[in-house]
Design a protein around this motif. Structure first.
Motif, PDB file in Angstrom:
ATOM      1  N   GLN A  64       0.920  -1.122   0.053  1.00 32.20           N
ATOM      2  CA  GLN A  64      -0.379  -0.483   0.059  1.00 32.20           C
ATOM      3  C   GLN A  64       0.934   0.925  -0.032  1.00 32.20           C
ATOM      4  O   GLN A  64       0.779   1.958  -0.546  1.00 32.20           O
ATOM      5  CB  GLN A  64      -0.858  -0.502   1.250  1.00 32.20           C
ATOM      6  CG  GLN A  64      -2.108  -0.729   1.427  1.00 32.20           C
ATOM      7  CD  GLN A  64      -2.865  -1.055   2.508  1.00 32.20           C
ATOM      8  OE1 GLN A  64      -2.804  -0.041   3.645  1.00 32.20           O
ATOM      9  NE2 GLN A  64      -3.015  -2.300   2.434  1.00 32.20           N
ATOM     10  N   ALA A  65       1.984   1.659   0.666  1.00 37.73           N
ATOM     11  CA  ALA A  65       2.515   2.403   1.048  1.00 37.73           C
ATOM     12  C   ALA A  65       3.277   2.562  -0.108  1.00 37.73           C
ATOM     13  O   ALA A  65       3.638   4.155  -0.998  1.00 37.73           O
ATOM     14  CB  ALA A  65       4.047   2.291   2.343  1.00 37.73           C
ATOM     15  N   ARG A  66       3.788   1.625  -0.964  1.00 37.17           N
ATOM     16  CA  ARG A  66       4.298   2.141  -2.601  1.00 37.17           C
ATOM     17  C   ARG A  66       3.317   2.270  -3.683  1.00 37.17           C
ATOM     18  O   ARG A  66       4.108   3.518  -3.921  1.00 37.17           O
ATOM     19  CB  ARG A  66       5.254   0.332  -2.684  1.00 37.17           C
ATOM     20  CG  ARG A  66       6.259  -0.177  -2.168  1.00 37.17           C
ATOM     21  CD  ARG A  66       6.543  -1.452  -2.628  1.00 37.17           C
ATOM     22  NE  ARG A  66       7.790  -0.748  -3.813  1.00 37.17           N
ATOM     23  CZ  ARG A  66       8.116  -2.189  -4.421  1.00 37.17           C
ATOM     24  NH1 ARG A  66       7.779  -3.045  -4.502  1.00 37.17           N
ATOM     25  NH2 ARG A  66       8.254  -1.254  -5.886  1.00 37.17           N
ATOM     26  N   ASN A  67       2.569   1.750  -3.658  1.00 37.97           N
ATOM     27  CA  ASN A  67       1.175   2.659  -4.064  1.00 37.97           C
ATOM     28  C   ASN A  67       1.283   4.085  -4.175  1.00 37.97           C
ATOM     29  O   ASN A  67       1.403   4.922  -4.881  1.00 37.97           O
ATOM     30  CB  ASN A  67      -0.108   1.876  -4.020  1.00 37.97           C
ATOM     31  CG  ASN A  67       0.214   0.531  -4.954  1.00 37.97           C
ATOM     32  OD1 ASN A  67       0.528   0.471  -5.188  1.00 37.97           O
ATOM     33  ND2 ASN A  67      -0.554  -0.750  -4.583  1.00 37.97           N
ATOM     34  N   PHE A  68       1.077   4.391  -2.796  1.00 43.44           N
ATOM     35  CA  PHE A  68       0.900   5.992  -2.061  1.00 43.44           C
ATOM     36  C   PHE A  68       2.151   6.437  -2.522  1.00 43.44           C
ATOM     37  O   PHE A  68       1.880   7.860  -3.498  1.00 43.44           O
ATOM     38  CB  PHE A  68       0.073   6.331  -1.341  1.00 43.44           C
ATOM     39  CG  PHE A  68      -1.096   5.533  -0.546  1.00 43.44           C
ATOM     40  CD1 PHE A  68      -1.771   6.123  -1.662  1.00 43.44           C
ATOM     41  CD2 PHE A  68      -2.011   4.547  -0.167  1.00 43.44           C
ATOM     42  CE1 PHE A  68      -3.457   5.633  -1.652  1.00 43.44           C
ATOM     43  CE2 PHE A  68      -3.342   4.468   0.106  1.00 43.44           C
ATOM     44  CZ  PHE A  68      -3.922   5.105  -0.493  1.00 43.44           C
ATOM     45  N   TYR A  69       3.166   6.121  -2.736  1.00 42.72           N
ATOM     46  CA  TYR A  69       4.613   6.849  -2.259  1.00 42.72           C
ATOM     47  C   TYR A  69       4.187   7.078  -4.549  1.00 42.72           C
ATOM     48  O   TYR A  69       4.966   8.035  -4.399  1.00 42.72           O
ATOM     49  CB  TYR A  69       5.581   5.919  -2.010  1.00 42.72           C
ATOM     50  CG  TYR A  69       5.768   6.221  -0.808  1.00 42.72           C
ATOM     51  CD1 TYR A  69       5.601   7.297  -0.102  1.00 42.72           C
ATOM     52  CD2 TYR A  69       6.819   5.205   0.137  1.00 42.72           C
ATOM     53  CE1 TYR A  69       5.772   7.207   1.224  1.00 42.72           C
ATOM     54  CE2 TYR A  69       6.519   5.271   1.466  1.00 42.72           C
ATOM     55  CZ  TYR A  69       6.272   6.490   1.703  1.00 42.72           C
ATOM     56  OH  TYR A  69       6.680   6.615   3.717  1.00 42.72           O
ATOM     57  N   ALA A  73       4.775  10.466  -5.682  1.00 42.04           N
ATOM     58  CA  ALA A  73       6.211  11.116  -6.724  1.00 42.04           C
ATOM     59  C   ALA A  73       5.708  11.007  -7.821  1.00 42.04           C
ATOM     60  O   ALA A  73       6.038  12.270  -8.414  1.00 42.04           O
ATOM     61  CB  ALA A  73       6.796   9.542  -6.444  1.00 42.04           C
ATOM     62  N   LYS A  74       5.047  10.408  -8.330  1.00 41.64           N
ATOM     63  CA  LYS A  74       4.667  11.282 -10.093  1.00 41.64           C
ATOM     64  C   LYS A  74       3.976  12.571 -10.028  1.00 41.64           C
ATOM     65  O   LYS A  74       4.217  13.815 -11.124  1.00 41.64           O
ATOM     66  CB  LYS A  74       3.219   9.869 -10.795  1.00 41.64           C
ATOM     67  CG  LYS A  74       2.614  10.149 -11.940  1.00 41.64           C
ATOM     68  CD  LYS A  74       2.247   9.388 -12.362  1.00 41.64           C
ATOM     69  CE  LYS A  74       1.321   9.504 -13.798  1.00 41.64           C
ATOM     70  NZ  LYS A  74       0.000  10.574 -12.928  1.00 41.64           N
ATOM     71  N   LYS A  75       2.664  12.386  -8.909  1.00 42.61           N
ATOM     72  CA  LYS A  75       2.261  14.006  -8.471  1.00 42.61           C
ATOM     73  C   LYS A  75       3.309  14.881  -8.473  1.00 42.61           C
ATOM     74  O   LYS A  75       3.708  16.094  -9.407  1.00 42.61           O
ATOM     75  CB  LYS A  75       1.434  13.639  -7.845  1.00 42.61           C
ATOM     76  CG  LYS A  75       0.083  13.523  -7.614  1.00 42.61           C
ATOM     77  CD  LYS A  75      -1.013  14.779  -8.359  1.00 42.61           C
ATOM     78  CE  LYS A  75      -1.986  13.825  -8.178  1.00 42.61           C
ATOM     79  NZ  LYS A  75      -2.913  14.685  -9.507  1.00 42.61           N
ATOM     80  N   THR A  88      14.600  13.133  -9.812  1.00 43.02           N
ATOM     81  CA  THR A  88      13.731  12.911  -9.958  1.00 43.02           C
ATOM     82  C   THR A  88      12.907  11.909  -8.339  1.00 43.02           C
ATOM     83  O   THR A  88      14.034  12.012  -8.244  1.00 43.02           O
ATOM     84  CB  THR A  88      13.603  12.210 -11.133  1.00 43.02           C
ATOM     85  OG1 THR A  88      13.723  12.292 -12.304  1.00 43.02           O
ATOM     86  CG2 THR A  88      12.196  11.345 -11.402  1.00 43.02           C
ATOM     87  N   VAL A  89      12.039  12.586  -8.588  1.00 45.77           N
ATOM     88  CA  VAL A  89      11.439  12.035  -6.475  1.00 45.77           C
ATOM     89  C   VAL A  89      11.300  10.102  -7.424  1.00 45.77           C
ATOM     90  O   VAL A  89      10.690  10.725  -8.227  1.00 45.77           O
ATOM     91  CB  VAL A  89      10.947  12.442  -6.002  1.00 45.77           C
ATOM     92  CG1 VAL A  89       9.819  12.220  -5.144  1.00 45.77           C
ATOM     93  CG2 VAL A  89      11.379  14.243  -5.806  1.00 45.77           C
ATOM     94  N   THR A  90      11.346   9.324  -6.443  1.00 44.49           N
ATOM     95  CA  THR A  90      10.574   8.455  -6.346  1.00 44.49           C
ATOM     96  C   THR A  90      10.017   8.171  -4.662  1.00 44.49           C
ATOM     97  O   THR A  90      10.259   8.368  -3.833  1.00 44.49           O
ATOM     98  CB  THR A  90      12.241   6.911  -6.490  1.00 44.49           C
ATOM     99  OG1 THR A  90      13.166   7.214  -5.814  1.00 44.49           O
ATOM    100  CG2 THR A  90      12.997   8.091  -8.302  1.00 44.49           C
TER     101      THR A  90
END
Lengths: 277, 315
Positions: A64-69, A73-75, A88-90
């Motif tokens: 879940q954390a990965r999905n939200f991060y 990051a995309k935003k 780039t933010v990841t």
């Protein structure tokens, strides 16, 4: 000489830039920190089947954390002026390169594992909260938040079932297990109120139809919690203790526990910056 | 029926590759050998969770963290299948665990070595799981049905773990100087212990001949060890790393790699409790078991209460 990472500003510190980033980070941080705590049990559980179960929950939460991060990051990367040193933010820079004051998780999830009773109660309080949260967020105006929440809700349904059963089993098991549950309630109940006190970004998110109104889920949480406690022969009047006012994890004001979690979790990325793993 | 006759039927079945199942007659020594080997194998899975679990909270990326948790969880699952399979031979999981804690039952010595850097997680996957697969693939055809069936599931997952481990090292080998150093250092420390995982050489392996006759074992320790070394020597060139054996060299006549002498003194020292982490590993298992006792007791009492309640309802 080792290279010291001199980035002064984390790329996502500016709170005036909108509610979306802190809101996503809050959801991700909650899941990561509790996933981290649960994973401390892996290999040390009270019985093999439960070692597997708690590791499984850890794995779901880190997912879940990965999905939200990743979404956060995309935003962030959509705004080049927000990206520091043209990096780039990841998902990993968000998890491993922010300090405690930028983490927005609730205080409940960073508390130490203690014994199995404390771990179980922490999971039960949080899964119950997440079950209402994701039920609401599945209808979020933000399609990606809705999609992540829909997937997470299925996982949380299992976490809630598992932790409720354990609360009942321990509460209504032996005298020792009952007493250990009472101790766990003493230690953790003061951290439950924060779940329902909205941070500024949660209010904004709710206003825009992205988030939910936390005050609406509080009575439902309490009702279900009391029903499980009753079946577990556990007292509910213990749950009135207030949290000390200065603390508010959602806004980065944490207990001492979080610093130690991050020191351990972030060690590799800090010691060997800018490496591929 | 005379024991001699039963024994002949049993050996005939084995020779015809017919699986022995839990309710079939079997010689006591066969049962004992299997209990020893299967419980040792189950214990290895469980103790093996510790050195790898050691890096879960420090894994360098979220992807690696998730993969490592899943891997260690798989090991727990393997332990479960193997304990269940061994229970079909008339021993309980509790008895087996008690034997582990008392030191009567052994586990693979490899887990008595420490995991000092992240690269060790890669080296364990590549070398330790790699050696385990060499040992275990033939066990999928072991004569005892429940063991063979458990091994089929386990081997599928192990080969996945081995690829993940190699991939961790491959990433390090293409990284910074520090990462390359970490990678080589891990290979240096894990190589010989992995080579020793196949057990003593054939001339000093007490159980091999009987186990081969019973088709529990299909290849000797030295045959499997040679196969492992041949495969790893080639794979190591992909990593651009060095295997810490100056005598390792392709021998075209034998069609195998030659390798240097194994330090059997170290091997027996670690087997007999004097490895770097023997005490830590066993203490961690004993602690988890002791601290979990009240949890198991509570679950047991609650289940009894519930059963009573339901019985009262029915009455």
């Amino acid at each position: 000489m080792p290279v010291v990472n001199k980035k002064k500003d984390s790329p996502i510190q500016d709170p005036s830039s909108g509610f979306m980033e802190p809101f996503l980070l809050h959801l991700a941080d909650n899941a990561l920190i509790l996933g981290h705590r649960n994973s401390e049990w892996t290999g040390h559980g009270p019985i093999l089947e439960q070692d597997i179960a708690i590791s499984n929950i850890a794995l779901d939460l880190i997912g879940q954390a990965r999905n939200f991060y990743q979404y956060a990051a995309k935003k962030i990367n959509e705004y080049p002026d927000r990206v520091v040193n043209s990096k780039t933010v990841t998902e990993d820079s968000l998890a491993f390169l922010r300090d405690a004051w930028d983490f927005k998780n609730c205080l409940l999830v960073e508390q130490t594992n203690g014994d199995w009773a404390k771990t179980i109660l922490r999971q039960f309080f949080f899964s119950l909260y997440q079950s209402f949260l994701f039920e609401g967020l599945q209808l979020s105006a933000d399609k990606q938040v809705a999609a992540i929440s829909e997937k997470a809700a299925k996982e949380v349904a299992y976490h809630l079932k598992w932790s409720s059963e354990w609360v009942i089993r321990l509460g209504d098991g032996t005298e020792e297990s009952h007493n250990r549950m009472i101790n766990a309630i003493d230690e953790l109940s003061k951290f439950t109120e924060e779940l329902f006190i909205p941070a500024s970004y949660e209010l904004e998110a709710a206003k825009h139809g992205v988030g939910i109104d936390l005050t609406l889920i509080q009575p439902r949480w309490k009702e279900k919690m009391e029903a499980v406690f009753e079946e577990a022969t556990l007292p509910t009047q213990k749950l009135k203790e207030k949290l000390w006012q200065g603390l508010f994890g959602k806004e980065g004001r944490h207990t001492e526990q979080l610093g130690y979690i991050l020191a351990e979790m972030q060690f590799m990325q800090r010691a060997y910056p800018d490496s591929e793993w | 029926m005379a024991e001699e006759h039963l024994e002949r039927i049993f050996q005939d079945k084995i020779d015809e590759e017919i699986r022995i199942e839990p309710k079939d007659w079997m010689p006591d020594a066969y049962r004992k050998t299997l209990i020893r080997q299967m419980s040792q194998h189950a214990h290895s899975e469980i103790v093996g969770m510790l050195p790898e679990g050691n890096w879960i909270t420090r894994a360098p990326s979220l992807r690696r963290k998730a993969t490592l948790i899943a891997k260690v969880q798989d090991e727990a699952g393997h332990g479960l299948y193997l304990y269940s399979a061994a229970e079909t031979l008339g021993i309980t999981r509790e008895e087996m665990i008690a034997q582990l804690h008392s030191g009567k039952a052994k586990y693979s010595s490899i887990f008595n070595y420490p995991t000092l850097t992240w690269a060790d997680i890669g080296a364990i996957g590549w070398l330790v799981d790699g050696a385990a697969i060499m040992n275990q693939v033939p066990l999928c055809r072991a004569s005892y049905g429940p063991y063979a069936r458990a091994m089929i599931r386990i081997c599928k997952e192990e080969s996945f773990h081995q690829r993940q481990g190699f991939e961790i090292l491959l990433t390090l080998s293409r990284g910074s100087e520090a990462q390359k150093r970490m990678c080589q250092d891990a290979i240096n420390r894990w190589w010989w212990p992995a080579v020793m995982m196949f057990g003593p050489s054939d001339e000093s392996s007490p159980h091999t001949a009987q186990s081969m006759q019973w088709r529990i074992k299909r290849f000797t320790n030295d045959e499997l060890r040679q196969k492992f070394i041949d495969v790893c020597a080639e794979q190591c060139t992909i990593l651009g790393m060095t295997i810490p054996d100056a005598e390792l060299k392709w021998n075209p006549e034998k069609n195998h790699y030659d390798f240097g002498p194994i330090n059997w003194e170290e091997f027996w020292n670690v087997v007999n409790g004097h490895g770097p982490c023997n005490k830590e590993r066993l203490d961690a298992r004993i602690k988890a078991d002791a601290e979990g006792a009240w949890v198991r007791q509570a679950a047991f009492e609650y289940a009894n209460k519930k059963k009573e309640k339901e019985q009262r309802k029915v009455a």
